[in-house]
Enzyme design. Structure first.
Site, PDB file in Angstrom:
ATOM      1  CB  SER A  83      -0.909   0.062   1.240  1.00 42.82           C
ATOM      2  OG  SER A  83      -1.626  -1.107   1.384  1.00 42.82           O
TER       3      SER A  83
ATOM      4  CG  HIS B 240      -3.360  -8.054  -0.043  1.00 41.56           C
ATOM      5  ND1 HIS B 240      -3.250  -7.229  -1.129  1.00 41.56           N
ATOM      6  CD2 HIS B 240      -2.603  -7.508   0.936  1.00 41.56           C
ATOM      7  CE1 HIS B 240      -2.455  -6.213  -0.816  1.00 41.56           C
ATOM      8  NE2 HIS B 240      -2.044  -6.357   0.427  1.00 41.56           N
TER       9      HIS B 240
ATOM     10  CB  ALA C 171       0.331  -0.547   5.388  1.00 34.93           C
TER      11      ALA C 171
ATOM     12  CG  MET D 297      -5.029  -7.253   6.480  1.00 32.69           C
ATOM     13  SD  MET D 297      -6.247  -6.282   5.584  1.00 32.69           S
ATOM     14  CE  MET D 297      -6.946  -5.314   6.919  1.00 32.69           C
ATOM     15  CB  SER D 298       0.412  -8.475   3.174  1.00 37.67           C
ATOM     16  OG  SER D 298       1.313  -7.584   3.833  1.00 37.67           O
TER      17      SER D 298
HETATM   18  N1  HPA Z   1      -5.016  -4.087  10.867  1.00 39.27           N
HETATM   19  C1  HPA Z   1      -4.726  -4.937   9.856  1.00 39.27           C
HETATM   20  N2  HPA Z   1      -4.065  -4.561   8.765  1.00 39.27           N
HETATM   21  C2  HPA Z   1      -3.669  -3.288   8.680  1.00 39.27           C
HETATM   22  C3  HPA Z   1      -3.946  -2.354   9.679  1.00 39.27           C
HETATM   23  C4  HPA Z   1      -4.662  -2.776  10.849  1.00 39.27           C
HETATM   24  O1  HPA Z   1      -4.962  -2.014  11.784  1.00 39.27           O
HETATM   25  N3  HPA Z   1      -3.424  -1.167   9.295  1.00 39.27           N
HETATM   26  C5  HPA Z   1      -2.833  -1.388   8.082  1.00 39.27           C
HETATM   27  N4  HPA Z   1      -2.983  -2.666   7.712  1.00 39.27           N
END
Ligand code: HPA
Length: 274
Positions: free
Chosen positions: A27, A80, A110, A208-209
């Site tokens: 991201s 993802h 991220a 998430m990755s």
């Molecule tokens: N949770 C999960 N994935 C993310 C988050 C979060 O707070 N922020 C950026 N990716």
């Protein structure tokens, strides 16, 4: 397997670069590219057997070039689990990179900060992970050509690369935390109770990755180094304040110059000739 050889042959016909190091950028983390001397930019949709990225804000290109005189491949946009891909599909590009000659995999992602000491815009050097995606890219028949059935994960993140990253941060006066990354399926962000639980489980950041890619890379003997940008703090959710994808992207940008600097410093320490 036929898919791998067709994919590799196609890529080799499109670039003169034999990559030794690869980057997977998430991201809003694509600006490392500004420093790359690009040889080829290949949209994922043109690459045989490659999955196609669907997330807004994730460009889908595989880029070949040189960075600090090191031949590199860069995945601009990642795949993802929440997009619906199987873990095996997510692992496919990593395995292709291995077959092309990549020895080190650098990942940027991220994350939400679980550790109360972490502030938005901070960078975390991932030292270990907890896979709460409850799936594994190595599930099924083992790809013997890549690695063993039961690969060790005691040092998923390379100790020498971690030291290089820490040295870089120290030299540049960058605050670099070391932490445990919790991988969740997404795409919904966590509830306040989930954030609290992940902290109790030992997590410092949640995202998430990256974990499927790291598992596939370690299976294939690649060295991994991952940096997480803290794009939101879980304490915000505890206070009932919403987090938007826009905020996540904007805050990832804040961490970007320092992440790029650390990655390029590590590359120079690696002393890989082109
Ligand atoms: N949770 C999960 N994935 C993310 C988050 C979060 O707070 N922020 C950026 N990716």
């Amino acid at each position: 397997m036929k898919e791998f050889s067709e994919c590799c042959e196609f890529l080799q016909s499109r670039t003169i670069i034999t990559p030794r190091v690869a980057f997977i950028l998430g991201s809003g983390l694509g600006s490392l590219l500004e420093q790359v001397e690009i040889d080829a930019t290949i949209p994922y949709r043109e690459i045989p057997h490659f999955p196609v990225s669907t997330v807004e804000g994730h460009a889908g290109n595989l880029i070949f070039g040189t960075l600090c005189e090191v031949p590199v491949a860069i995945m601009q946009g990642r795949f993802h689990y929440y997009e619906g891909y199987s873990m095996q599909q997510i692992a496919f590009p990593v395995r292709v990179l291995k077959l092309l000659g990549v020895e080190c995999l650098f990942l940027a992602n991220a994350t939400g900060g679980l550790n109360p000491a972490y502030k938005t815009g901070d960078i975390v050097l991932i030292g270990d992970h907890i896979n709460l995606q409850f799936d594994n890219p190595l599930r099924g028949k083992n790809g013997e050509e890549f690695g063993v059935r039961f690969p060790d994960m005691s040092r998923a993140y390379d100790e020498e690369l971690i030291l290089f990253a820490q040295k870089s941060a120290q030299k540049r006066n960058i605050v670099l935390h070391s932490g445990v990354y919790v991988a969740c399926c997404g795409p919904s962000l966590e509830t306040p109770a989930e954030y609290r639980m992940f902290r109790l489980l030992g997590g410092d950041v949640v995202g998430m990755s990256s974990v499927p890619e790291v598992i596939a890379a370690r299976h294939a003997g690649m060295r991994c180094c991952a940096l997480a940008a803290v794009t939101n703090e879980s304490s915000t959710a505890q206070q009932g304040v919403e987090t938007s994808f826009h905020t996540v992207q904007e805050n990832a940008q804040k961490a970007l110059p320092n992440m790029t600097a650390i990655f390029t410093d590590i590359l120079m320490e690696l002393k890989i000739g082109s």
